[in-house]
Design a protein around this motif. Structure first.
Motif, PDB file in Angstrom:
ATOM      1  N   ILE A  99      48.745  33.923  43.744  1.00  0.00           N
ATOM      2  CA  ILE A  99      47.754  33.971  42.670  1.00  0.00           C
ATOM      3  C   ILE A  99      46.357  33.932  43.275  1.00  0.00           C
ATOM      4  CG2 ILE A  99      46.864  32.804  40.629  1.00  0.00           C
ATOM      5  CD1 ILE A  99      49.649  31.601  40.254  1.00  0.00           C
ATOM      6  N   LEU A 100      45.510  34.847  42.823  1.00  0.00           N
ATOM      7  CA  LEU A 100      44.097  34.867  43.224  1.00  0.00           C
ATOM      8  C   LEU A 100      43.265  34.547  41.995  1.00  0.00           C
ATOM      9  CD1 LEU A 100      44.045  38.146  45.308  1.00  0.00           C
ATOM     10  CD2 LEU A 100      44.086  35.834  46.170  1.00  0.00           C
ATOM     11  N   GLU A 101      42.389  33.573  42.125  1.00  0.00           N
ATOM     12  CA  GLU A 101      41.526  33.225  40.995  1.00  0.00           C
ATOM     13  C   GLU A 101      40.182  32.743  41.521  1.00  0.00           C
ATOM     14  OE1 GLU A 101      43.229  28.706  40.295  1.00  0.00           O
ATOM     15  OE2 GLU A 101      43.658  30.245  38.830  1.00  0.00           O
ATOM     16  N   GLY A 102      39.221  32.655  40.613  1.00  0.00           N
ATOM     17  CA  GLY A 102      37.906  32.155  40.980  1.00  0.00           C
ATOM     18  C   GLY A 102      36.868  33.241  41.163  1.00  0.00           C
ATOM     19  N   TYR A 103      37.165  34.486  40.758  1.00  0.00           N
ATOM     20  CA  TYR A 103      36.193  35.573  40.874  1.00  0.00           C
ATOM     21  C   TYR A 103      35.236  35.493  39.695  1.00  0.00           C
ATOM     22  CZ  TYR A 103      34.377  40.287  41.579  1.00  0.00           C
ATOM     23  OH  TYR A 103      33.568  41.365  41.802  1.00  0.00           O
ATOM     24  N   THR A 104      33.934  35.542  39.972  1.00  0.00           N
ATOM     25  CA  THR A 104      32.945  35.373  38.901  1.00  0.00           C
ATOM     26  C   THR A 104      32.252  36.675  38.531  1.00  0.00           C
ATOM     27  OG1 THR A 104      31.274  34.782  40.556  1.00  0.00           O
ATOM     28  CG2 THR A 104      32.485  32.971  39.511  1.00  0.00           C
ATOM     29  N   GLY A 105      32.653  37.784  39.116  1.00  0.00           N
ATOM     30  CA  GLY A 105      32.025  39.074  38.818  1.00  0.00           C
ATOM     31  C   GLY A 105      32.623  39.700  37.561  1.00  0.00           C
ATOM     32  N   ALA A 106      32.427  41.003  37.423  1.00  0.00           N
ATOM     33  CA  ALA A 106      32.920  41.736  36.261  1.00  0.00           C
ATOM     34  C   ALA A 106      34.449  41.822  36.294  1.00  0.00           C
ATOM     35  CB  ALA A 106      32.325  43.136  36.240  1.00  0.00           C
ATOM     36  N   THR A 107      35.034  41.801  35.115  1.00  0.00           N
ATOM     37  CA  THR A 107      36.484  41.859  34.997  1.00  0.00           C
ATOM     38  C   THR A 107      37.018  43.184  35.527  1.00  0.00           C
ATOM     39  OG1 THR A 107      36.323  40.465  33.040  1.00  0.00           O
ATOM     40  CG2 THR A 107      38.387  41.613  33.362  1.00  0.00           C
TER      41      THR A 107
END
Length: 108
Positions: free
Chosen positions: A49-57
């Motif tokens: 699982i990769l999470e924590g991206y704050t850019g555009a979906t």
């Protein structure tokens, strides 16, 4: 007679265009905070699982698609998380670091 010759016979005045290849820079927004790379087992099967991206979906979806294609595995994008089938943390972290992302390994 090969295909190029046949095309020249059909279109004698046509001049082929020269296409220059450009090094494609990443269109994905890079962030300061690290992306978290987790390992879990769901229903007895390993997932990353990769999470924590704050850019555009949309950028995160493109990143998910690229990772799945390079690893030749299945996966999905749900709730601002990329879920990749199998334990591919090391390969994913290496790919993301090449792209310039900050990656943090969580667990195990």
């Amino acid at each position: 007679m090969d295909l190029q010759d046949q095309l020249k016979n059909l279109f004698p005045e046509h001049e082929p265009e020269i296409v220059e290849k450009q090094d494609k820079e990443s269109d994905i927004w890079l962030q300061d905070d690290p992306i978290l790379c987790k390992y879990e087992k769901r229903k007895g099967k390993p997932i990353t699982i990769l999470e924590g991206y704050t850019g555009a979906t949309e950028d995160f979806k493109l990143l998910a698609k690229e990772l799945k294609q390079k690893l030749s595995v299945g996966g999905s994008f749900k709730d601002d998380k990329i879920i990749i089938q199998g334990d591919h943390r090391d390969k994913i972290m290496a790919m993301l670091k090449e792209k310039g992302f900050n990656v943090k390994r969580v667990g195990g």
